[in-house]
Design a protein around this motif. Sequence first.
Motif, mmCIF file in Angstrom:
data_model
loop_
_atom_site.group_PDB
_atom_site.id
_atom_site.type_symbol
_atom_site.label_atom_id
_atom_site.label_comp_id
_atom_site.label_asym_id
_atom_site.label_seq_id
_atom_site.Cartn_x
_atom_site.Cartn_y
_atom_site.Cartn_z
ATOM 1 N N ASN A 294 0.873 -1.439 0.069
ATOM 2 C CA ASN A 294 -0.029 -0.453 -0.089
ATOM 3 C C ASN A 294 1.054 1.111 -0.235
ATOM 4 O O ASN A 294 0.431 2.335 -1.058
ATOM 5 C CB ASN A 294 -0.585 0.259 1.194
ATOM 6 N N THR A 295 1.861 1.194 0.561
ATOM 7 C CA THR A 295 3.281 2.505 0.585
ATOM 8 C C THR A 295 3.332 2.613 -0.416
ATOM 9 O O THR A 295 3.050 3.902 -1.355
ATOM 10 C CB THR A 295 4.447 2.172 2.254
ATOM 11 N N VAL A 296 4.249 1.913 -1.376
ATOM 12 C CA VAL A 296 4.476 2.051 -2.570
ATOM 13 C C VAL A 296 4.046 2.051 -3.550
ATOM 14 O O VAL A 296 4.493 3.133 -4.767
ATOM 15 C CB VAL A 296 5.371 0.464 -2.955
ATOM 16 N N ALA A 297 2.689 1.825 -3.663
ATOM 17 C CA ALA A 297 1.615 1.577 -4.428
ATOM 18 C C ALA A 297 1.255 3.440 -4.725
ATOM 19 O O ALA A 297 1.055 4.266 -5.156
ATOM 20 C CB ALA A 297 0.121 1.424 -4.141
ATOM 21 N N ASN A 298 0.885 3.915 -2.995
ATOM 22 C CA ASN A 298 0.922 5.297 -3.098
ATOM 23 C C ASN A 298 1.721 6.112 -3.665
ATOM 24 O O ASN A 298 1.464 7.059 -4.201
ATOM 25 C CB ASN A 298 0.280 5.606 -1.703
ATOM 26 N N ASN A 299 2.909 5.378 -2.965
ATOM 27 C CA ASN A 299 3.582 6.822 -3.582
ATOM 28 C C ASN A 299 4.066 6.747 -4.565
ATOM 29 O O ASN A 299 4.960 7.894 -5.274
ATOM 30 C CB ASN A 299 5.195 6.461 -2.708
ATOM 31 N N GLY A 300 4.488 5.506 -5.964
ATOM 32 C CA GLY A 300 4.272 5.808 -6.962
ATOM 33 C C GLY A 300 2.808 6.069 -7.875
ATOM 34 O O GLY A 300 2.962 6.667 -8.818
ATOM 35 N N LEU A 301 1.727 5.738 -7.016
ATOM 36 C CA LEU A 301 0.715 6.876 -7.212
ATOM 37 C C LEU A 301 1.031 8.627 -7.194
ATOM 38 O O LEU A 301 0.672 9.817 -8.191
ATOM 39 C CB LEU A 301 -0.745 6.585 -6.782
ATOM 40 N N ASP A 302 1.517 9.006 -6.328
ATOM 41 C CA ASP A 302 1.782 10.596 -6.601
ATOM 42 C C ASP A 302 2.849 10.688 -6.911
ATOM 43 O O ASP A 302 2.677 11.965 -7.655
ATOM 44 C CB ASP A 302 2.444 10.085 -4.680
ATOM 45 N N TRP A 303 3.827 9.924 -7.316
ATOM 46 C CA TRP A 303 4.959 10.265 -8.189
ATOM 47 C C TRP A 303 4.402 10.879 -9.835
ATOM 48 O O TRP A 303 5.336 11.245 -10.052
ATOM 49 C CB TRP A 303 6.169 9.234 -8.667
ATOM 50 N N TYR A 304 3.487 9.302 -9.835
ATOM 51 C CA TYR A 304 2.751 9.455 -11.579
ATOM 52 C C TYR A 304 2.081 10.820 -11.352
ATOM 53 O O TYR A 304 2.144 12.083 -12.655
ATOM 54 C CB TYR A 304 1.666 8.390 -11.829
#
Length: 150
Positions: free
Chosen positions: A117-127
């Motif tokens: 969940n943390t990595v998915a959210n961080n990746g989406l924020d980067w996008y």
Amino acid sequence: TELLFRGYLYGMRYDLNKLAPDVFVNAKVPSNLYVEELNENKICLSMNGAGEICNRDIEILSVGSVLLRPKLKQIFHDPLIENFHYISFENGSTPKEQLEIIRAKYEEIKTDHDLLNTVANNGLDWYKRNGTINANVEILKKIININKLK
């Protein structure tokens, strides 16, 4: 979530298909099904191809799934940080070793829901900061000296 890579197979990808045809599938998926698959899977595997980074990497980030890929050497103006924006694994020297590395990393992370969940959210924020049309326009406005274009 299943471990699956769909795409054109050549080079190491072709060799991985010979070892694990259930994981590495030579297939072009219609756009609507492709996006659904990315969105439905919590973890999406991407492999280097003609270049180190490809549309698949950015598309995975855009749907909020976890990008599982070889460690990036490419540096962006806003870096994609391993194990923060995406989950990385090392490159193996042989297809067999590469497959073992991928499977081991997948097994290590697939039930770590907090990490995912943390990595998915961080990746989406980067996008959102870097991958949308509006974000791209803002980035270009910051880095291009318009006066030099006149």
